[in-house]
Design a protein around this motif. Structure first.
Motif, short mmCIF file in Angstrom:
data_model
loop_
_atom_site.label_atom_id
_atom_site.label_comp_id
_atom_site.label_asym_id
_atom_site.label_seq_id
_atom_site.Cartn_x
_atom_site.Cartn_y
_atom_site.Cartn_z
N GLY A 107 1.78 -5.89 6.05
CA GLY A 107 0.52 -5.25 5.71
C GLY A 107 0.48 -4.58 4.35
O GLY A 107 -0.58 -4.47 3.74
N ARG A 108 1.64 -4.17 3.84
CA ARG A 108 1.68 -3.42 2.58
C ARG A 108 0.95 -4.09 1.42
O ARG A 108 0.18 -3.44 0.73
CB ARG A 108 3.13 -3.12 2.19
CG ARG A 108 3.25 -2.21 0.97
CD ARG A 108 4.68 -1.90 0.60
NE ARG A 108 5.37 -1.21 1.67
CZ ARG A 108 6.46 -1.69 2.28
NH1 ARG A 108 6.97 -2.85 1.94
NH2 ARG A 108 7.04 -1.00 3.24
N GLN A 152 -0.79 -0.63 10.10
CA GLN A 152 0.20 0.27 9.54
C GLN A 152 0.42 1.50 10.43
O GLN A 152 1.57 1.88 10.69
CB GLN A 152 -0.22 0.73 8.13
CG GLN A 152 -0.41 -0.39 7.13
CD GLN A 152 0.90 -1.01 6.72
OE1 GLN A 152 1.72 -0.38 6.09
NE2 GLN A 152 1.10 -2.26 7.09
N LEU A 169 -3.02 -3.47 1.49
CA LEU A 169 -3.59 -2.14 1.64
C LEU A 169 -4.82 -1.92 0.77
O LEU A 169 -5.72 -1.19 1.15
CB LEU A 169 -2.54 -1.07 1.36
CG LEU A 169 -1.55 -0.82 2.49
CD1 LEU A 169 -0.41 0.07 2.03
CD2 LEU A 169 -2.24 -0.23 3.70
N TYR A 203 3.86 2.66 12.57
CA TYR A 203 4.55 3.96 12.54
C TYR A 203 4.61 4.59 13.93
O TYR A 203 5.58 5.30 14.26
CB TYR A 203 3.91 4.89 11.52
CG TYR A 203 4.30 4.49 10.12
CD1 TYR A 203 5.60 4.72 9.66
CD2 TYR A 203 3.41 3.84 9.26
CE1 TYR A 203 5.99 4.32 8.38
CE2 TYR A 203 3.79 3.44 8.00
CZ TYR A 203 5.08 3.68 7.56
OH TYR A 203 5.47 3.28 6.31
N VAL A 226 4.79 -3.35 8.77
CA VAL A 226 4.60 -2.61 7.52
C VAL A 226 4.79 -3.53 6.32
O VAL A 226 4.00 -3.52 5.38
CB VAL A 226 5.54 -1.39 7.45
CG1 VAL A 226 5.56 -0.77 6.06
CG2 VAL A 226 5.13 -0.36 8.48
#
Length: 183
Positions: free
Chosen positions: A113-114, A127, A117, A131, A110
């Protein structure tokens, strides 16, 4: 810990995909190895110690001023919990260690990758996968025998093994190709 998204994606894809060749070529050997995993102490020690070290590294990098005065006691306490789990909670230790590593890996995915986005919608593959790892990590922490049951079901016959390995191989290659082509 910072990695380029492309590097992380390639590493994740190969880590997931490559072991599946063994399952396709030797389903019986793959099933035997997979079924031993949940109660494997050597895998449990390795995963729990990896998870503990990784968590302590993440905690040592935190700069939250509210916890600055307690940072050293927290590091010592969490190290003791990780090592204590290896000594006192040996039942399904490999599953519990895997759960810790899955949660930490999801955080890395996460965080990596954030920032991307808005660059490409393909980041959502990483992402969403992260999760799902969080859900799996929490579920296997609370009820580690569920992984044993899932692995027994997935290795019940040769067809399930080959289909499962084929799906995981395709997904692993897909993620690795994303790392090469899109990230």
């Amino acid at each position: 810990m910072t990695l380029k998204l492309s590097t992380l994606s390639i590493l994740l894809g190969l880590t997931v995909g490559l072991p599946q060749f063994y399952g396709i070529v030797n389903p019986a050997g793959f099933a035997a190895a997979v079924r031993k995993f949940p109660r494997s102490l050597s895998a449990g020690y390795a995963l729990m110690l990896l998870g503990t070290a990784w968590f302590l590294f993440n905690l040592s990098q935190e700069s939250i001023s509210d916890f600055a005065a307690f940072k050293t006691p927290l590091l010592v306490g969490f190290a003791a919990v990780g090592l204590g789990a290896c000594v006192y909670v040996q039942d399904f230790l490999a599953v519990r260690g895997l759960a810790v590593v899955l949660l930490l890996l999801a955080k890395l995915m996460v965080d990596t990758g954030r920032p991307h986005l808005l660059d490409t919608p393909w980041v959502l593959v990483i992402q969403v996968w992260a999760y799902l790892l969080v859900l799996g990590g929490m579920w296997f922490t609370v009820s580690p025998w569920r992984l044993r049951e899932l692995l027994e079901w997935g290795t019940a016959n040769e067809k399930r093994i080959k289909v499962g390995c084929g799906i995981r191989l395709a997904f692993g290659l897909f993620v690795a190709v994303l790392g090469l082509a899109k990230f």
